[in-house]
Scaffold this active site. Structure first.
Site, PDB file in Angstrom:
ATOM      1  CG  HIS A  80      -7.061  13.769  -8.292  1.00 27.02           C
ATOM      2  ND1 HIS A  80      -7.222  12.656  -7.491  1.00 27.02           N
ATOM      3  CD2 HIS A  80      -8.140  14.879  -8.038  1.00 27.02           C
ATOM      4  CE1 HIS A  80      -8.168  12.836  -6.626  1.00 27.02           C
ATOM      5  NE2 HIS A  80      -8.505  14.418  -6.962  1.00 27.02           N
ATOM      6  CG  ASP A  86      -3.654   9.239 -12.386  1.00 27.14           C
ATOM      7  OD1 ASP A  86      -4.185   8.910 -11.311  1.00 27.14           O
ATOM      8  OD2 ASP A  86      -4.255  10.037 -13.140  1.00 27.14           O
ATOM      9  CG  ASP A 118      -1.936   1.105   1.268  1.00 31.79           C
ATOM     10  OD1 ASP A 118      -3.066   0.844   0.373  1.00 31.79           O
ATOM     11  OD2 ASP A 118      -1.565   2.255   1.828  1.00 31.79           O
ATOM     12  CG  ASN A 152      -4.288  11.847  -5.379  1.00 33.40           C
ATOM     13  OD1 ASN A 152      -3.824  12.030  -6.588  1.00 33.40           O
ATOM     14  ND2 ASN A 152      -4.978  10.656  -5.311  1.00 33.40           N
ATOM     15  CG  ASP A 197      -3.433   3.531  -1.836  1.00 29.46           C
ATOM     16  OD1 ASP A 197      -4.365   2.929  -1.815  1.00 29.46           O
ATOM     17  OD2 ASP A 197      -2.977   4.590  -0.934  1.00 29.46           O
TER      18      ASP A 197
END
Length: 261
Positions: free
Chosen positions: A152, A156, A139, A147, A182
Site C-alpha cells: 500500500h 500511495d 481512473d 497495491n 484511484d
C-alpha cells in the site's frame, strides 16, 4: 465611520469640559468687570484673588473631565483593536480549516468536497460567459494490482505520481481533484476537442513513465463530458456522463501495467 458607545461618551466628555470651561471663564470675566467698576482697590484685589481661584478650579475640573474622557476613549480604542485582531485571527483560522477540508491529504489535489465547491462556481461563470468546459473522469488502471504486488505504501506513491502527471498536463486555472481511491477528475476550460485533451494527457503520462523508470507503469482510463453553455448540464450530470464513458472504455479494454519481477 461609526463610533461605539464608549467612544461617544469620551468625545462628549471632552466637548462638555471645554464648553464648561469657556462658559465659566466668560461668566467670571463679565462678573469681575462689572464688580471692578464699583469696588474699591482693596475689594478689587480680593475679587481678583477669588476670581483667579474660581477660574483655576474651573479649568482644573475641565482638564480632569477631559482627561477622563480621553482615558475612556483610549480604553475603547484598545478594546476595539483587540476585537479586530481576534476577528482577523478567527477568520484566518476558519480560512485555513476550510482550505484543509477541501484538499486531499495524500496528493495535495482538491478532494471531492473541494472539487464540487469550485466546480459549481466555475460552471456558473461558464454559463454567464457562454464558455464551454470539458470534464474528464480519470481512473488508474489496475491500481489494486499495484497495491497487491508492491504494498500500500507503493500504491500511495503511485497515486502521487498520477497527481503530478495531472498537474503538469493541465493549467493552474483548471480544477484537478482526487475523488477517492484511484479516481481523479478534471474540469478544464475548453482548449480543443476532448480527444485532443485526452491525447495530451496520455503523452504526458508516457513521458512520466519513461522518466520515472519504476517497476511498473501507470495507465489511465478516461471518460469525458462537455459542458454546453447553451444547454447547461449540472455537475452531477457531467460526472455521470463521463463515468459512463469511462466504464464503457474499461469494459472494452482492460490494460495491465507492466510489472517488473
Amino acid at each position: 465611520m461609526t463610533f461605539s458607545l464608549g467612544r461617544k461618551l469620551a468625545l462628549s466628555a471632552v466637548a462638555v469640559s471645554l464648553l464648561l470651561g469657556a462658559l465659566t471663564w466668560t461668566a467670571i470675566r463679565a462678573t469681575r468687570t462689572s464688580a471692578e467698576l464699583e469696588a474699591s482697590n482693596e475689594e478689587r484685589e480680593s475679587l481678583t484673588r477669588r476670581t483667579s481661584a474660581a477660574v483655576g478650579l474651573t479649568w482644573i475640573a475641565a482638564i480632569l473631565f477631559a482627561g477622563a474622557g480621553y482615558f475612556f476613549f483610549r480604553r475603547d480604542l484598545a478594546a476595539r483593536r483587540n476585537v479586530d485582531v481576534a476577528l482577523r485571527t478567527r477568520e484566518q483560522h476558519e480560512f485555513e480549516l476550510r482550505a484543509l477540508s477541501l484538499v486531499d491529504d495524500l496528493t495535495g489535489l482538491h478532494n471531492r468536497r473541494g472539487f464540487l465547491t469550485l466546480a459549481e462556481q466555475q460552471i456558473k461563470l461558464a454559463r454567464r460567459n457562454k464558455r464551454e468546459l470539458v470534464l474528464l473522469f480519470i481512473d488508474m488502471d489496475d491500481f489494486k494490482l499495484i497495491n497487491d504486488r508492491f504494498g500500500h505504501q507503493e500504491g500511495d506513491l503511485a497515486l502521487q505520481r498520477a497527481a503530478r502527471v495531472l498537474r503538469s498536463t493541465f493549467r493552474d486555472s483548471d480544477i484537478i481533484a482526487r475523488l477517492g481511491g484511484d479516481e481523479f477528475v478534471v474540469l478544464a476550460a475548453e482548449t480543443g476537442t476532448s480527444a485532443s485533451i485526452i491525447q495530451r494527457l496520455r503523452q504526458e503520462l508516457a513521458a512520466r513513465n519513461e522518466t520515472d523508470a519504476q517497476r511498473y507503469t501507470i495507465s489511465f482510463s478516461v471518460g469525458a463530458a462537455r459542458f454546453d453553455p447553451e444547454a447547461p448540464p449540472t455537475i452531477e450530470e457531467l460526472l455521470r456522463t463521463a463515468d459512463s464513458m469511462l466504464y464503457e472504455q474499461k469494459r472494452r479494454r482492460r490494460p495491465t501495467p507492466a510489472l517488473a519481477d
